[in-house]
Design a protein around this motif. Structure first.
Motif, PDB file in Angstrom:
ATOM      1  N   PRO A   3     -31.411  38.054 -10.692  1.00 11.61           N
ATOM      2  CA  PRO A   3     -30.751  38.555 -11.903  1.00 11.61           C
ATOM      3  C   PRO A   3     -31.175  39.981 -12.251  1.00 11.61           C
ATOM      4  N   VAL A   4     -30.209  40.751 -12.760  1.00 14.45           N
ATOM      5  CA  VAL A   4     -30.509  42.105 -13.216  1.00 14.45           C
ATOM      6  C   VAL A   4     -31.320  42.053 -14.508  1.00 14.45           C
ATOM      7  N   ALA A   5     -30.897  41.181 -15.428  1.00 12.86           N
ATOM      8  CA  ALA A   5     -31.547  41.118 -16.732  1.00 12.86           C
ATOM      9  C   ALA A   5     -32.491  39.926 -16.861  1.00 12.86           C
ATOM     10  N   GLY A   6     -32.387  38.968 -15.975  1.00 11.56           N
ATOM     11  CA  GLY A   6     -33.237  37.782 -16.061  1.00 11.56           C
ATOM     12  C   GLY A   6     -34.450  37.897 -15.170  1.00 11.56           C
ATOM     13  N   PRO A   7     -35.178  36.794 -15.002  1.00  7.28           N
ATOM     14  CA  PRO A   7     -36.395  36.825 -14.175  1.00  7.28           C
ATOM     15  C   PRO A   7     -36.080  37.019 -12.703  1.00  7.28           C
ATOM     16  N   ARG A   8     -36.684  38.053 -12.104  1.00  7.01           N
ATOM     17  CA  ARG A   8     -36.562  38.277 -10.669  1.00  7.01           C
ATOM     18  C   ARG A   8     -37.805  37.695 -10.003  1.00  7.01           C
ATOM     19  N   ARG A   9     -37.607  36.958  -8.949  1.00  2.00           N
ATOM     20  CA  ARG A   9     -38.722  36.318  -8.260  1.00  2.00           C
ATOM     21  C   ARG A   9     -38.890  36.967  -6.890  1.00  2.00           C
ATOM     22  N   ALA A  10     -39.930  37.772  -6.776  1.00  2.00           N
ATOM     23  CA  ALA A  10     -40.206  38.464  -5.521  1.00  2.00           C
ATOM     24  C   ALA A  10     -40.419  37.443  -4.416  1.00  2.00           C
ATOM     25  N   GLY A  11     -39.887  37.763  -3.245  1.00  2.00           N
ATOM     26  CA  GLY A  11     -39.985  36.846  -2.120  1.00  2.00           C
ATOM     27  C   GLY A  11     -38.796  35.922  -2.016  1.00  2.00           C
ATOM     28  N   THR A  12     -37.958  35.877  -3.074  1.00  2.00           N
ATOM     29  CA  THR A  12     -36.721  35.112  -3.018  1.00  2.00           C
ATOM     30  C   THR A  12     -35.539  36.072  -2.998  1.00  2.00           C
ATOM     31  N   VAL A  13     -34.367  35.535  -2.662  1.00  2.00           N
ATOM     32  CA  VAL A  13     -33.140  36.339  -2.707  1.00  2.00           C
ATOM     33  C   VAL A  13     -32.265  35.903  -3.880  1.00  2.00           C
ATOM     34  N   GLY A  14     -32.894  35.262  -4.870  1.00  2.00           N
ATOM     35  CA  GLY A  14     -32.212  34.981  -6.117  1.00  2.00           C
ATOM     36  C   GLY A  14     -31.455  33.672  -6.142  1.00  2.00           C
ATOM     37  N   VAL A  15     -30.543  33.584  -7.105  1.00  2.25           N
ATOM     38  CA  VAL A  15     -29.773  32.365  -7.352  1.00  2.25           C
ATOM     39  C   VAL A  15     -28.312  32.607  -6.986  1.00  2.25           C
ATOM     40  N   ALA A  16     -27.549  31.530  -6.877  1.00  2.00           N
ATOM     41  CA  ALA A  16     -26.151  31.636  -6.473  1.00  2.00           C
ATOM     42  C   ALA A  16     -25.342  32.403  -7.510  1.00  2.00           C
ATOM     43  N   PHE A  17     -24.406  33.232  -7.028  1.00  2.00           N
ATOM     44  CA  PHE A  17     -23.433  33.844  -7.926  1.00  2.00           C
ATOM     45  C   PHE A  17     -22.680  32.750  -8.670  1.00  2.00           C
ATOM     46  N   ARG A  18     -22.346  33.020  -9.927  1.00  2.00           N
ATOM     47  CA  ARG A  18     -21.545  32.050 -10.662  1.00  2.00           C
ATOM     48  C   ARG A  18     -20.185  31.912  -9.977  1.00  2.00           C
ATOM     49  N   GLY A  19     -19.818  30.668  -9.668  1.00  2.00           N
ATOM     50  CA  GLY A  19     -18.595  30.405  -8.921  1.00  2.00           C
ATOM     51  C   GLY A  19     -18.856  30.003  -7.481  1.00  2.00           C
ATOM     52  N   GLN A  20     -20.125  30.109  -7.056  1.00  2.00           N
ATOM     53  CA  GLN A  20     -20.503  29.663  -5.718  1.00  2.00           C
ATOM     54  C   GLN A  20     -21.539  28.540  -5.810  1.00  2.00           C
ATOM     55  N   GLU A  21     -21.612  27.755  -4.753  1.00  2.00           N
ATOM     56  CA  GLU A  21     -22.648  26.726  -4.621  1.00  2.00           C
ATOM     57  C   GLU A  21     -23.457  27.020  -3.365  1.00  2.00           C
ATOM     58  N   VAL A  22     -24.751  26.832  -3.464  1.00  2.00           N
ATOM     59  CA  VAL A  22     -25.649  27.003  -2.327  1.00  2.00           C
ATOM     60  C   VAL A  22     -26.489  25.737  -2.193  1.00  2.00           C
ATOM     61  N   ARG A  23     -26.531  25.189  -0.999  1.00  2.00           N
ATOM     62  CA  ARG A  23     -27.329  24.002  -0.719  1.00  2.00           C
ATOM     63  C   ARG A  23     -28.181  24.234   0.528  1.00  2.00           C
ATOM     64  N   ILE A  24     -29.181  23.364   0.673  1.00  2.00           N
ATOM     65  CA  ILE A  24     -29.988  23.299   1.884  1.00  2.00           C
ATOM     66  C   ILE A  24     -29.727  21.940   2.525  1.00  2.00           C
ATOM     67  N   VAL A  25     -29.385  21.952   3.817  1.00  2.00           N
ATOM     68  CA  VAL A  25     -29.057  20.697   4.492  1.00  2.00           C
ATOM     69  C   VAL A  25     -29.880  20.557   5.757  1.00  2.00           C
TER      70      VAL A  25
END
Length: 500
Positions: free
Chosen positions: A297-319
């Motif tokens: 997020p630009v304005a929210g918490p950025r977590r170094a070492g991650t590539v962030g959260v899914a864009f709104r309108g997309q789903e991301v899963r681990i399988v």
């Protein structure tokens, strides 16, 4: 808003507002529309219409953007061609895409059966063309993969894909009327087109097309053009972070920079922001997903070492290997679903069916999600090293080595080993004017990595090979390693050697 009619809507809303510029020309919205209309008329005069493919073998320049919108205006499709390709590679893309027209730099010749237009001959005036051809399901872009996993494939992106991705990016990055993007990534790549052109123009902002990236002149362009954001790859940010300490540019106009195309070490993000005063927003995506799927997020918490959260309108899963969804913290393949997922690979239905299953795009990347949905990447399935039955993901080792202040970039590969199946080999590029301290690298590995993960050999090189969009090319690195004469047999303890 349709991208095909975007120039019209901008000209009607704010005719005198800035639209697009490069080193030669600066266009306001009214002039931008006139130039797009003239280019569209020229395409029609050449017989280009709905569904026809126009190939652009151009450097980053204003005419690329004009032709992008002109082609969409007449219902045609654009396939960008890397100017650095050989004639054989160009002809292969032209044949595969069934291109009707190739636009090239003045003085360029390409032998083949496709009609060629020199960019200097593109009409810049003429009668307004027909109304924009608006069809969300119509093909808009054919983006060819880099070919690091085989023969390049044409990723089919329709207007609905581009509309969705540009809108998602605009919302996630909070881009608006007053934003100006400095384009430095190549326009033959989907990131350059979507993030640096379509997204700011859709938001009402404007675009400055920079000259070829040079770390020593880049901040001169920032001070001159006063952009609010730009998009780059880790290699670019590494180069900028390695500039001499006396380089202290005025970056007060820049709200953020987007870092994508490859994972960046958390240490680089922190060091860059501390020095230059604006954050690097790390994201993740691929051409098959029309550029982006996750973002810090630009304005929210950025977590170094991650590539962030899914864009709104997309789903991301681990399988897992059977396609079963895994719980937070469990590692597996990253899959993505949303309106940005490609239509498929051109002329390759079997490969499309293997990659897109029940609407889920199987990325080939390996990672895990935390409880809050932040994605951490650990590598690609094809890059995984198997040593004595143990799975090793290169990124973990690369992050450890990249944290050393003497190292500019790192690439870790697996090479064949008669005893263990594979062994770990690292290639490191020193910072400009510096040398790598082997004792420091060895100490970092001992402190942070289990014995089986530590490189048995580390080579210093003048430059780590990259592909056309700035990603480290591990396939090329493996080929180079295999072709190079062995220095000697691997030692029991990690050793550092130089390889030209």
């Amino acid at each position: 808003m349709s991208l095909a009619s975007l120039p019209d809507e901008r000209a009607e809303r704010d005719p005198n507002g800035p639209a697009v510029s490069d080193a030669s020309v600066s266009l306001d919205n009214a002039a931008f529309l006139r130039r797009v209309q003239a280019a569209a008329c020229h395409l029609e005069d050449l017989g280009i219409g709905p569904g026809d493919v126009v190939a652009l073998k151009l450097t980053n320049r204003l005419e690329f953007v004009l032709l992008l919108f002109a082609a969409w205006r007449v219902g045609a499709v654009i396939t960008p061609v890397n100017p650095g390709l050989t004639d054989v590679e160009v002809l292969r893309q032209l044949d595969d895409s069934d291109a009707r027209l190739l636009v090239v730099e003045d003085g360029t010749t390409v032998t083949g059966h496709v009609a060629t237009l020199a960019v200097g001959d593109l009409h810049d005036a003429g009668e307004p063309s027909q109304e924009p051809h608006v069809a969300p399901s119509a093909l808009a872009l054919l983006i060819y993969t880099s070919g690091t996993t085989g023969v390049p494939k044409g990723v089919m992106l329709d207007h609905a894909n581009l509309d969705a991705m540009a809108a998602m990016g605009r919302e996630a990055l909070q881009v608006g009327l007053h934003d100006r993007c400095l384009l430095i990534l190549p326009l033959f790549h989907v990131n350059g087109i979507v993030v640096s052109v379509l997204m700011p123009l859709l938001a009402g902002g404007n675009v400055v097309i920079a000259d070829r990236f040079n770390p020593h002149t880049f901040f001169d362009a920032v001070e001159r053009h006063r952009p609010t954001f730009f998009s780059g790859v880790p290699t670019i940010f590494n180069m900028l972070a390695a500039l001499p300490p006396e380089v202290r540019p005025d970056t007060s106009s820049v709200r953020f920079a987007v870092c994508g195309a490859a994972p960046a070490p958390a240490e680089l993000l922190a060091r860059f922001e501390s020095r230059y005063g604006f954050p690097l927003i790390e994201g993740y995506g691929l051409s098959e997903a029309t550029c982006g799927s996750t973002l810090n997020p630009v304005a929210g918490p950025r977590r170094a070492g991650t590539v962030g959260v899914a864009f709104r309108g997309q789903e991301v899963r681990i399988v897992d290997g059977a396609g079963r969804q895994l719980a937070p913290g469990e590692g597996g393949e990253v899959v993505v679903r949303g309106p940005n997922v490609m239509r498929g690979y051109l002329g390759r239905p079997e490969e499309t069916a293997r990659v897109v299953v029940d609407g889920w795009l199987h990325t080939g990347d390996v990672g895990h999600l935390d409880e809050d949905g932040y994605l951490t990447l650990v590598g690609r399935t094809k890059d995984m090293i198997i040593r004595g039955g143990e799975n090793i993901y290169p990124k973990e080792i690369e992050d450890v080595l990249a944290a050393d202040p003497s190292v500019l970039e790192v690439a870790v590969i697996g090479v064949p080993d008669d005893t263990w199946g594979e062994r770990v080999v690292a290639y490191v590029q020193p910072r400009p004017g510096g040398t790598v301290d082997p004792a420091s690298l060895r100490a970092r590995c001992v402190e942070s990595l289990s014995g089986f993960k530590r490189p048995t050999e580390t080579f210093t090189v003048d430059a780590i090979p990259k592909n056309a969009v700035g990603k480290i090319d591990k396939a090329a690195l493996r080929t180079l390693h295999a072709a190079a004469a062995p220095v000697n047999e691997p030692a029991d303890e990690p050793v550092l050697r130089h390889r030209p």
